[in-house]
Design a protein around this motif. Sequence first.
Motif, PDB file in Angstrom:
ATOM      1  N   PRO A  44       0.798  -1.223   0.000  1.00  0.00           N
ATOM      2  CA  PRO A  44       0.000   0.000   0.000  1.00  0.00           C
ATOM      3  C   PRO A  44       0.837   1.282   0.000  1.00  0.00           C
ATOM      4  CG  PRO A  44      -0.077  -1.031   2.148  1.00  0.00           C
ATOM      5  CD  PRO A  44       0.605  -1.999   1.230  1.00  0.00           C
ATOM      6  N   ALA A  45       2.029   1.267   0.576  1.00  0.00           N
ATOM      7  CA  ALA A  45       2.864   2.471   0.550  1.00  0.00           C
ATOM      8  C   ALA A  45       3.243   2.812  -0.892  1.00  0.00           C
ATOM      9  CB  ALA A  45       4.108   2.287   1.406  1.00  0.00           C
ATOM     10  N   PHE A  46       3.622   1.811  -1.668  1.00  0.00           N
ATOM     11  CA  PHE A  46       3.957   2.050  -3.069  1.00  0.00           C
ATOM     12  C   PHE A  46       2.725   2.452  -3.867  1.00  0.00           C
ATOM     13  CE2 PHE A  46       7.543  -0.691  -1.814  1.00  0.00           C
ATOM     14  CZ  PHE A  46       8.595   0.118  -2.226  1.00  0.00           C
ATOM     15  N   LEU A  47       1.585   1.841  -3.570  1.00  0.00           N
ATOM     16  CA  LEU A  47       0.328   2.236  -4.198  1.00  0.00           C
ATOM     17  C   LEU A  47       0.037   3.696  -3.891  1.00  0.00           C
ATOM     18  CD1 LEU A  47      -2.344   1.634  -5.683  1.00  0.00           C
ATOM     19  CD2 LEU A  47      -3.264   0.863  -3.472  1.00  0.00           C
ATOM     20  N   GLY A  48       0.240   4.107  -2.645  1.00  0.00           N
ATOM     21  CA  GLY A  48       0.033   5.501  -2.261  1.00  0.00           C
ATOM     22  C   GLY A  48       0.941   6.444  -3.034  1.00  0.00           C
ATOM     23  N   PHE A  49       2.222   6.076  -3.152  1.00  0.00           N
ATOM     24  CA  PHE A  49       3.152   6.896  -3.933  1.00  0.00           C
ATOM     25  C   PHE A  49       2.692   7.016  -5.383  1.00  0.00           C
ATOM     26  CE2 PHE A  49       6.871   5.687  -0.984  1.00  0.00           C
ATOM     27  CZ  PHE A  49       6.761   6.862  -0.273  1.00  0.00           C
ATOM     28  N   ASP A  50       2.308   5.885  -5.975  1.00  0.00           N
ATOM     29  CA  ASP A  50       1.855   5.904  -7.370  1.00  0.00           C
ATOM     30  C   ASP A  50       0.659   6.827  -7.547  1.00  0.00           C
ATOM     31  OD1 ASP A  50       3.855   4.102  -7.999  1.00  0.00           O
ATOM     32  OD2 ASP A  50       2.511   2.381  -8.219  1.00  0.00           O
ATOM     33  N   LEU A  51      -0.325   6.724  -6.655  1.00  0.00           N
ATOM     34  CA  LEU A  51      -1.508   7.583  -6.756  1.00  0.00           C
ATOM     35  C   LEU A  51      -1.148   9.046  -6.562  1.00  0.00           C
ATOM     36  CD1 LEU A  51      -4.149   5.426  -4.858  1.00  0.00           C
ATOM     37  CD2 LEU A  51      -3.986   5.813  -7.332  1.00  0.00           C
ATOM     38  N   LEU A  52      -0.239   9.330  -5.654  1.00  0.00           N
ATOM     39  CA  LEU A  52       0.211  10.705  -5.437  1.00  0.00           C
ATOM     40  C   LEU A  52       0.852  11.273  -6.703  1.00  0.00           C
ATOM     41  CD1 LEU A  52       0.809  13.137  -3.574  1.00  0.00           C
ATOM     42  CD2 LEU A  52       2.916  11.967  -2.925  1.00  0.00           C
ATOM     43  N   ALA A  72       8.991   7.161 -12.123  1.00  0.00           N
ATOM     44  CA  ALA A  72       8.837   6.833 -10.700  1.00  0.00           C
ATOM     45  C   ALA A  72       7.993   5.578 -10.514  1.00  0.00           C
ATOM     46  CB  ALA A  72       8.215   8.013  -9.954  1.00  0.00           C
ATOM     47  N   VAL A  73       6.876   5.484 -11.237  1.00  0.00           N
ATOM     48  CA  VAL A  73       5.998   4.322 -11.106  1.00  0.00           C
ATOM     49  C   VAL A  73       6.736   3.046 -11.516  1.00  0.00           C
ATOM     50  CG1 VAL A  73       3.908   3.236 -12.036  1.00  0.00           C
ATOM     51  CG2 VAL A  73       3.847   5.627 -11.301  1.00  0.00           C
ATOM     52  N   ILE A  74       7.486   3.112 -12.596  1.00  0.00           N
ATOM     53  CA  ILE A  74       8.256   1.945 -13.050  1.00  0.00           C
ATOM     54  C   ILE A  74       9.337   1.580 -12.036  1.00  0.00           C
ATOM     55  CG2 ILE A  74       9.920   1.134 -14.786  1.00  0.00           C
ATOM     56  CD1 ILE A  74       8.213   2.676 -16.867  1.00  0.00           C
ATOM     57  N   MET A  75      10.035   2.569 -11.508  1.00  0.00           N
ATOM     58  CA  MET A  75      11.106   2.292 -10.549  1.00  0.00           C
ATOM     59  C   MET A  75      10.547   1.693  -9.254  1.00  0.00           C
ATOM     60  SD  MET A  75      13.739   2.822 -12.250  1.00  0.00           S
ATOM     61  CE  MET A  75      14.964   2.565 -11.012  1.00  0.00           C
ATOM     62  N   TYR A  76       9.415   2.195  -8.769  1.00  0.00           N
ATOM     63  CA  TYR A  76       8.794   1.601  -7.578  1.00  0.00           C
ATOM     64  C   TYR A  76       8.397   0.159  -7.846  1.00  0.00           C
ATOM     65  CZ  TYR A  76       8.496   6.020  -5.022  1.00  0.00           C
ATOM     66  OH  TYR A  76       8.793   7.173  -4.354  1.00  0.00           O
ATOM     67  N   HIS A  77       7.832  -0.085  -9.020  1.00  0.00           N
ATOM     68  CA  HIS A  77       7.430  -1.454  -9.371  1.00  0.00           C
ATOM     69  C   HIS A  77       8.653  -2.384  -9.399  1.00  0.00           C
ATOM     70  CE1 HIS A  77       5.163  -4.721 -11.141  1.00  0.00           C
ATOM     71  NE2 HIS A  77       6.125  -4.839 -12.041  1.00  0.00           N
ATOM     72  N   VAL A  81       9.301  -5.790  -7.218  1.00  0.00           N
ATOM     73  CA  VAL A  81       9.474  -7.093  -7.865  1.00  0.00           C
ATOM     74  C   VAL A  81      10.881  -7.645  -7.675  1.00  0.00           C
ATOM     75  CG1 VAL A  81       9.487  -8.249 -10.112  1.00  0.00           C
ATOM     76  CG2 VAL A  81       7.647  -6.669  -9.540  1.00  0.00           C
ATOM     77  N   ASN A  82      11.889  -6.798  -7.791  1.00  0.00           N
ATOM     78  CA  ASN A  82      13.269  -7.287  -7.781  1.00  0.00           C
ATOM     79  C   ASN A  82      13.951  -7.263  -6.411  1.00  0.00           C
ATOM     80  OD1 ASN A  82      13.216  -7.780 -10.547  1.00  0.00           O
ATOM     81  ND2 ASN A  82      13.798  -5.681 -11.007  1.00  0.00           N
ATOM     82  N   VAL A  83      13.396  -6.516  -5.462  1.00  0.00           N
ATOM     83  CA  VAL A  83      14.067  -6.406  -4.162  1.00  0.00           C
ATOM     84  C   VAL A  83      13.139  -6.822  -3.018  1.00  0.00           C
ATOM     85  CG1 VAL A  83      15.270  -4.853  -2.578  1.00  0.00           C
ATOM     86  CG2 VAL A  83      15.554  -4.564  -5.044  1.00  0.00           C
ATOM     87  N   GLU A  84      12.028  -6.117  -2.873  1.00  0.00           N
ATOM     88  CA  GLU A  84      11.118  -6.349  -1.740  1.00  0.00           C
ATOM     89  C   GLU A  84      10.610  -7.788  -1.675  1.00  0.00           C
ATOM     90  OE1 GLU A  84       9.474  -4.395   0.767  1.00  0.00           O
ATOM     91  OE2 GLU A  84      11.003  -2.868   0.456  1.00  0.00           O
ATOM     92  N   GLU A  85      10.077  -8.285  -2.784  1.00  0.00           N
ATOM     93  CA  GLU A  85       9.474  -9.619  -2.757  1.00  0.00           C
ATOM     94  C   GLU A  85      10.510 -10.704  -2.487  1.00  0.00           C
ATOM     95  OE1 GLU A  85       7.008 -10.010  -6.238  1.00  0.00           O
ATOM     96  OE2 GLU A  85       5.409  -8.842  -5.300  1.00  0.00           O
ATOM     97  N   ASP A  86      11.701 -10.564  -3.050  1.00  0.00           N
ATOM     98  CA  ASP A  86      12.770 -11.536  -2.773  1.00  0.00           C
ATOM     99  C   ASP A  86      13.164 -11.496  -1.298  1.00  0.00           C
ATOM    100  OD1 ASP A  86      12.768 -12.249  -5.432  1.00  0.00           O
ATOM    101  OD2 ASP A  86      14.558 -11.071  -5.945  1.00  0.00           O
ATOM    102  N   PHE A  87      13.278 -10.276  -0.755  1.00  0.00           N
ATOM    103  CA  PHE A  87      13.632 -10.120   0.650  1.00  0.00           C
ATOM    104  C   PHE A  87      12.562 -10.741   1.553  1.00  0.00           C
ATOM    105  CE2 PHE A  87      12.926  -7.609   4.522  1.00  0.00           C
ATOM    106  CZ  PHE A  87      14.102  -7.887   5.191  1.00  0.00           C
TER     107      PHE A  87
END
Length: 111
Positions: A44-52, A72-77, A81-87
């Motif tokens: 949701p934090a990334f969703l919030g950033f995207d909507l902002l 920004a939207v692509i970089m957050y995604h 996908v490449n860092v958060e989910e693996d962690f």
Amino acid sequence: MSVAGTAIFIVAVWTMRDSWRAGVSKTDKTELVTNGIYQISRNPAFLGFDLLYIGSLLMFFNWILCFLTVFAVIMYHLQIVNVEEDFLFATFGNEYLQYKKKVCRYIGRKR
């Protein structure tokens, strides 16, 4: 849209409380938060950033802001996908996989 994005971000941070972190830290021990807003969005934090960003673009449209918003939207995604989910998988294993099966990355629950 920008106000909604800001509100979603604030609720995400408030829900995480002591588990909130900026970035991935292998030394900080946190819990997997799956309650509150995290029942309908894994990020949701990334969703919030995207909507902002998208809301700001719609209010003050220009091509430079359009490019920055898309970037920004692509970089957050990619961060998700490449860092958060693996962690999260490495840290929480099966608990995270079960959560991932139930809740969509940005919004919604799976059946």
